[in-house]
Design a protein around this motif. Structure first.
Motif, PDB file in Angstrom:
ATOM      1  N   ARG A 114     -13.082  -0.170   2.663  1.00 45.83           N
ATOM      2  CA  ARG A 114     -12.219  -0.351   3.830  1.00 45.83           C
ATOM      3  C   ARG A 114     -11.144   0.729   3.886  1.00 45.83           C
ATOM      4  O   ARG A 114     -10.108   0.542   4.504  1.00 45.83           O
ATOM      5  CB  ARG A 114     -11.573  -1.729   3.769  1.00 45.83           C
ATOM      6  CG  ARG A 114     -12.599  -2.862   3.815  1.00 45.83           C
ATOM      7  CD  ARG A 114     -11.953  -4.194   3.759  1.00 45.83           C
ATOM      8  NE  ARG A 114     -11.150  -4.376   4.961  1.00 45.83           N
ATOM      9  CZ  ARG A 114     -10.421  -5.443   5.192  1.00 45.83           C
ATOM     10  NH1 ARG A 114     -10.374  -6.419   4.323  1.00 45.83           N
ATOM     11  NH2 ARG A 114      -9.723  -5.558   6.299  1.00 45.83           N
ATOM     12  N   VAL A 115     -11.414   1.878   3.226  1.00 50.43           N
ATOM     13  CA  VAL A 115     -10.398   2.929   3.134  1.00 50.43           C
ATOM     14  C   VAL A 115     -10.046   3.463   4.506  1.00 50.43           C
ATOM     15  O   VAL A 115      -8.881   3.607   4.854  1.00 50.43           O
ATOM     16  CB  VAL A 115     -10.904   4.077   2.230  1.00 50.43           C
ATOM     17  CG1 VAL A 115      -9.961   5.259   2.296  1.00 50.43           C
ATOM     18  CG2 VAL A 115     -11.030   3.590   0.808  1.00 50.43           C
ATOM     19  N   ASN A 116     -11.047   3.768   5.329  1.00 47.71           N
ATOM     20  CA  ASN A 116     -10.784   4.411   6.614  1.00 47.71           C
ATOM     21  C   ASN A 116     -10.847   3.415   7.767  1.00 47.71           C
ATOM     22  O   ASN A 116     -11.084   3.791   8.907  1.00 47.71           O
ATOM     23  CB  ASN A 116     -11.791   5.542   6.839  1.00 47.71           C
ATOM     24  CG  ASN A 116     -11.297   6.527   7.869  1.00 47.71           C
ATOM     25  OD1 ASN A 116     -10.114   6.622   8.110  1.00 47.71           O
ATOM     26  ND2 ASN A 116     -12.201   7.234   8.491  1.00 47.71           N
ATOM     27  N   GLU A 117     -10.639   2.158   7.499  1.00 47.19           N
ATOM     28  CA  GLU A 117     -10.730   1.131   8.536  1.00 47.19           C
ATOM     29  C   GLU A 117      -9.664   1.326   9.610  1.00 47.19           C
ATOM     30  O   GLU A 117      -9.914   1.123  10.795  1.00 47.19           O
ATOM     31  CB  GLU A 117     -10.586  -0.255   7.912  1.00 47.19           C
ATOM     32  CG  GLU A 117     -10.782  -1.376   8.888  1.00 47.19           C
ATOM     33  CD  GLU A 117     -10.725  -2.736   8.228  1.00 47.19           C
ATOM     34  OE1 GLU A 117     -10.568  -3.722   8.966  1.00 47.19           O
ATOM     35  OE2 GLU A 117     -10.822  -2.821   6.995  1.00 47.19           O
ATOM     36  N   SER A 118      -8.481   1.739   9.212  1.00 46.09           N
ATOM     37  CA  SER A 118      -7.398   1.894  10.182  1.00 46.09           C
ATOM     38  C   SER A 118      -7.404   3.266  10.844  1.00 46.09           C
ATOM     39  O   SER A 118      -6.587   3.531  11.704  1.00 46.09           O
ATOM     40  CB  SER A 118      -6.057   1.666   9.502  1.00 46.09           C
ATOM     41  OG  SER A 118      -5.864   2.640   8.503  1.00 46.09           O
ATOM     42  N   GLY A 119      -8.316   4.143  10.453  1.00 49.68           N
ATOM     43  CA  GLY A 119      -8.400   5.456  11.067  1.00 49.68           C
ATOM     44  C   GLY A 119      -7.521   6.505  10.404  1.00 49.68           C
ATOM     45  O   GLY A 119      -7.364   7.599  10.929  1.00 49.68           O
ATOM     46  N   ASN A 120      -6.944   6.199   9.246  1.00 44.44           N
ATOM     47  CA  ASN A 120      -6.119   7.178   8.538  1.00 44.44           C
ATOM     48  C   ASN A 120      -7.012   8.188   7.813  1.00 44.44           C
ATOM     49  O   ASN A 120      -8.181   7.940   7.560  1.00 44.44           O
ATOM     50  CB  ASN A 120      -5.225   6.483   7.511  1.00 44.44           C
ATOM     51  CG  ASN A 120      -4.235   5.568   8.172  1.00 44.44           C
ATOM     52  OD1 ASN A 120      -3.911   5.727   9.327  1.00 44.44           O
ATOM     53  ND2 ASN A 120      -3.755   4.587   7.438  1.00 44.44           N
ATOM     54  N   TYR A 121      -6.430   9.306   7.462  1.00 43.61           N
ATOM     55  CA  TYR A 121      -7.085  10.334   6.653  1.00 43.61           C
ATOM     56  C   TYR A 121      -8.341  10.886   7.326  1.00 43.61           C
ATOM     57  O   TYR A 121      -9.331  11.174   6.684  1.00 43.61           O
ATOM     58  CB  TYR A 121      -7.431   9.824   5.252  1.00 43.61           C
ATOM     59  CG  TYR A 121      -6.291   9.137   4.563  1.00 43.61           C
ATOM     60  CD1 TYR A 121      -6.360   7.809   4.223  1.00 43.61           C
ATOM     61  CD2 TYR A 121      -5.117   9.832   4.290  1.00 43.61           C
ATOM     62  CE1 TYR A 121      -5.309   7.174   3.605  1.00 43.61           C
ATOM     63  CE2 TYR A 121      -4.063   9.206   3.673  1.00 43.61           C
ATOM     64  CZ  TYR A 121      -4.158   7.888   3.333  1.00 43.61           C
ATOM     65  OH  TYR A 121      -3.113   7.264   2.729  1.00 43.61           O
ATOM     66  N   THR A 122      -8.298  11.043   8.651  1.00 41.19           N
ATOM     67  CA  THR A 122      -9.461  11.591   9.331  1.00 41.19           C
ATOM     68  C   THR A 122      -9.367  13.109   9.457  1.00 41.19           C
ATOM     69  O   THR A 122     -10.350  13.744   9.805  1.00 41.19           O
ATOM     70  CB  THR A 122      -9.609  10.988  10.737  1.00 41.19           C
ATOM     71  OG1 THR A 122      -8.395  11.186  11.443  1.00 41.19           O
ATOM     72  CG2 THR A 122      -9.929   9.521  10.652  1.00 41.19           C
ATOM     73  N   LYS A 123      -8.196  13.679   9.197  1.00 38.28           N
ATOM     74  CA  LYS A 123      -8.031  15.125   9.282  1.00 38.28           C
ATOM     75  C   LYS A 123      -7.431  15.639   7.976  1.00 38.28           C
ATOM     76  O   LYS A 123      -6.225  15.890   7.870  1.00 38.28           O
ATOM     77  CB  LYS A 123      -7.112  15.488  10.456  1.00 38.28           C
ATOM     78  CG  LYS A 123      -7.680  15.085  11.799  1.00 38.28           C
ATOM     79  CD  LYS A 123      -6.732  15.450  12.911  1.00 38.28           C
ATOM     80  CE  LYS A 123      -7.315  15.026  14.245  1.00 38.28           C
ATOM     81  NZ  LYS A 123      -6.372  15.301  15.343  1.00 38.28           N
ATOM     82  N   PRO A 124      -8.262  15.823   6.951  1.00 42.02           N
ATOM     83  CA  PRO A 124      -7.719  16.220   5.644  1.00 42.02           C
ATOM     84  C   PRO A 124      -7.072  17.597   5.653  1.00 42.02           C
ATOM     85  O   PRO A 124      -6.105  17.836   4.928  1.00 42.02           O
ATOM     86  CB  PRO A 124      -8.928  16.184   4.716  1.00 42.02           C
ATOM     87  CG  PRO A 124     -10.109  16.004   5.557  1.00 42.02           C
ATOM     88  CD  PRO A 124      -9.680  15.540   6.892  1.00 42.02           C
ATOM     89  N   SER A 125      -7.566  18.526   6.491  1.00 35.90           N
ATOM     90  CA  SER A 125      -6.956  19.862   6.498  1.00 35.90           C
ATOM     91  C   SER A 125      -5.547  19.815   7.081  1.00 35.90           C
ATOM     92  O   SER A 125      -4.631  20.485   6.593  1.00 35.90           O
ATOM     93  CB  SER A 125      -7.829  20.833   7.285  1.00 35.90           C
ATOM     94  OG  SER A 125      -7.999  20.368   8.607  1.00 35.90           O
ATOM     95  N   MET A 126      -5.354  18.999   8.137  1.00 32.71           N
ATOM     96  CA  MET A 126      -4.025  18.855   8.713  1.00 32.71           C
ATOM     97  C   MET A 126      -3.091  18.168   7.716  1.00 32.71           C
ATOM     98  O   MET A 126      -1.928  18.558   7.566  1.00 32.71           O
ATOM     99  CB  MET A 126      -4.084  18.040   9.999  1.00 32.71           C
ATOM    100  CG  MET A 126      -2.759  17.934  10.719  1.00 32.71           C
ATOM    101  SD  MET A 126      -2.829  16.997  12.249  1.00 32.71           S
ATOM    102  CE  MET A 126      -2.853  15.328  11.634  1.00 32.71           C
TER     103      MET A 126
END
Length: 72
Positions: A41-53
């Motif tokens: 459930r790590v990306n359930e909230s939509g966080n960490y979708t742009k690691p380069s940014m």
């Protein structure tokens, strides 16, 4: 007072159903379904979708964190 998430009674229709089974020696038992494997459930909230940014922001903050500032 209203129950918040995770508290209060569970709706009976949402409870897991069981099957009554009988063994050969006439001992009845109730069988439930087996539990499944938990999904990540790590990306359930939509966080960490742009690691380069995220990395560039981290480096920008790290570079500005000098002695005497609130950041460092």
């Amino acid at each position: 007072m209203m129950a918040s998430r995770g508290m209060g009674d569970i709706n009976p229709s949402k409870m897991p159903k069981a099957k009554k089974k009988a063994r050969r020696d006439d001992t009845d038992f109730t069988q439930y379904k087996e539990g499944g494997v938990a999904k990540s459930r790590v990306n359930e909230s939509g966080n960490y979708t742009k690691p380069s940014m995220r990395k560039s922001l981290f480096n920008q903050i790290k570079n500005s964190a000098t002695q005497g500032t609130a950041a460092g």
